[in-house]
Design an enzyme around this catalytic site. Structure first.
Site, PDB file in Angstrom:
ATOM      1  N   GLU A  52     133.809  48.748 100.467  1.00  0.00           N
ATOM      2  CA  GLU A  52     135.252  48.619  99.730  1.00  0.00           C
ATOM      3  C   GLU A  52     135.260  49.198  98.306  1.00  0.00           C
ATOM      4  OE1 GLU A  52     137.946  45.226 100.164  1.00  0.00           O
ATOM      5  OE2 GLU A  52     137.181  44.841 102.171  1.00  0.00           O
ATOM      6  N   GLU A  99     133.800  39.175 102.274  1.00  0.00           N
ATOM      7  CA  GLU A  99     133.683  38.332 100.848  1.00  0.00           C
ATOM      8  C   GLU A  99     133.683  36.904 101.079  1.00  0.00           C
ATOM      9  OE1 GLU A  99     136.842  40.005  98.392  1.00  0.00           O
ATOM     10  OE2 GLU A  99     135.915  41.965  98.365  1.00  0.00           O
TER      11      GLU A  99
END
Length: 376
Positions: free
Chosen positions: A267, A120
């Protein structure tokens, strides 16, 4: 010897391709190591093999895990940490030894199929965005130099935060702040025939929106047609926030003229316990979300907008990570405690009944049910 090694790698690549075309969508699992009582890597592999888990994502190049995964046939997504990839992005001379040490040294015994660059990165270290794609390019060139570029993809997981408007999905668009980097990233993925890695958490989507959407919509519990969320532009019906998030990503890529890149969710999940201000972090909710998610993925149909692209997904995560920073819920996302006992019931099967009050069973990928007592 070099010719023999090359033939082994080509054979592994062929087998990997055949399996990926015949096995349909998969449910994988993330393995984090922020655990005070970290189980031995060999014990983790026993659990993975016992439950026929075929895909794992590591957040770094953990030598013990990569060694333990040898000869297992499990597909491994190995991570470059945010700290490592800054140097890799600045110098190809750093990328080559990283690939040699953490990828080439383990192949073909360890079935590494992807390198995930950072985690991220755009939303956590936005000032370093210009380094992202150069880092991916440097790693890709290092793979070419070792004849591994067709077997190992170079990717980068991004959160939903890079999309500024996620609903309705049909009008979704990437945050313009990162337009240049996102465009370069998508061009790289297209050129290398790779996929977009998405971290999608309906839990956060629900808790941050203050109850705008129904809880069942967020936790994947099937809705009646009258209660499904409808995109007003396409009239597509969404039974879950998860699917809407994935489609928002597809539409965002299409808005930049990259319509053909598959999305893999690297995820997702739901915490099973949280603090006083986290009432939706519960065993009942995580059982509902993960079990219905698994059923949805393994039926081999895609999203409403992309029905023919499998919803390959990694559940976050194998173990609770008690050393994770942040709220209590961040430490309580695992399927297992570190001692190997199951936190909640989870059935990875397309035919099993789903119950919010399960009996502690855990099964993976169209196999028989295993009770906790059989492997604890």
């Amino acid at each position: 010897m070099a010719w023999k090694a090359l033939m082994q790698r080509l054979l592994l690549l062929l087998l990997t391709g055949l399996l990926s075309r015949t096995s349909g969508a998969f449910i994988g699992v993330d393995i984090g190591t922020e655990i005070s009582d970290l189980p031995a890597a060999s014990g983790m592999i026993v659990i993975l093999n016992l439950h026929q888990i075929t895909n794992v994502r590591l957040f770094d190049a953990n030598v013990h895990m990569l060694t333990a995964l040898q000869n297992s046939s499990i597909e491994v997504n190995v991570g470059v940490t945010n700290e490592e990839f800054l140097g890799i992005g600045q110098s190809a001379a750093v990328a080559a030894p990283w690939v040699n040490k953490n990828v080439a040294a383990y192949l073909p015994q360890t079935n590494i199929t992807a390198i995930a660059v950072g985690s991220e990165f755009l939303s956590t270290i936005p000032h370093a965005a210009p380094v992202l794609v150069p880092a991916m390019n440097n790693l890709h060139k290092a793979l070419i130099a070792t004849n591994l570029n067709f077997q190992v993809k170079v990717l980068t997981p991004q959160s939903m935060d890079v999309i500024s408007r996620a609903f309705p999905p049909s009008t979704a668009a990437f945050n313009s702040t990162w337009n240049t980097t996102i465009y370069q990233l998508l061009q790289f993925l297209k050129n290398s025939n790779s996929y977009y890695m998405l971290n999608a958490y309906p839990y956060y989507g629900y808790t941050s929106e203050g109850g705008i959407f129904p809880l069942d919509y967020a936790r994947f519990k099937p809705l009646s047609p009258a209660k499904q969320i409808v995109d007003p532009n396409t009239l597509l019906h969404y039974d879950s926030m998860f699917e809407a998030m994935v489609d928002a990503t597809y539409y965002s890529m299409a808005a930049l003229n990259f319509p053909g890149i598959p999305v893999v969710v690297t995820e997702t999940g739901w915490p099973w316990f949280g603090g006083a201000s986290e009432p939706y972090a519960s065993v009942a909710n995580v059982e509902t979300f993960n079990n219905y998610l698994i059923q949805r993925v393994l039926n081999n149909s895609g999203t409403p907008n992309q029905p023919h692209i499998p919803l390959n997904t990694y559940i976050h995560e194998l173990y609770n990570e008690d050393l994770q920073r942040g709220p209590i819920s961040e430490k309580n996302r695992g399927v297992f405690f570190s001692n190997g006992s199951a936190v909640y019931s989870l059935v990875l099967s397309t035919t099993s009944q789903i119950s919010e009050n399960g009996s502690g069973v855990f099964c993976v990928a169209r196999c028989r049910l295993w009770t906790v007592a059989e492997w604890s």
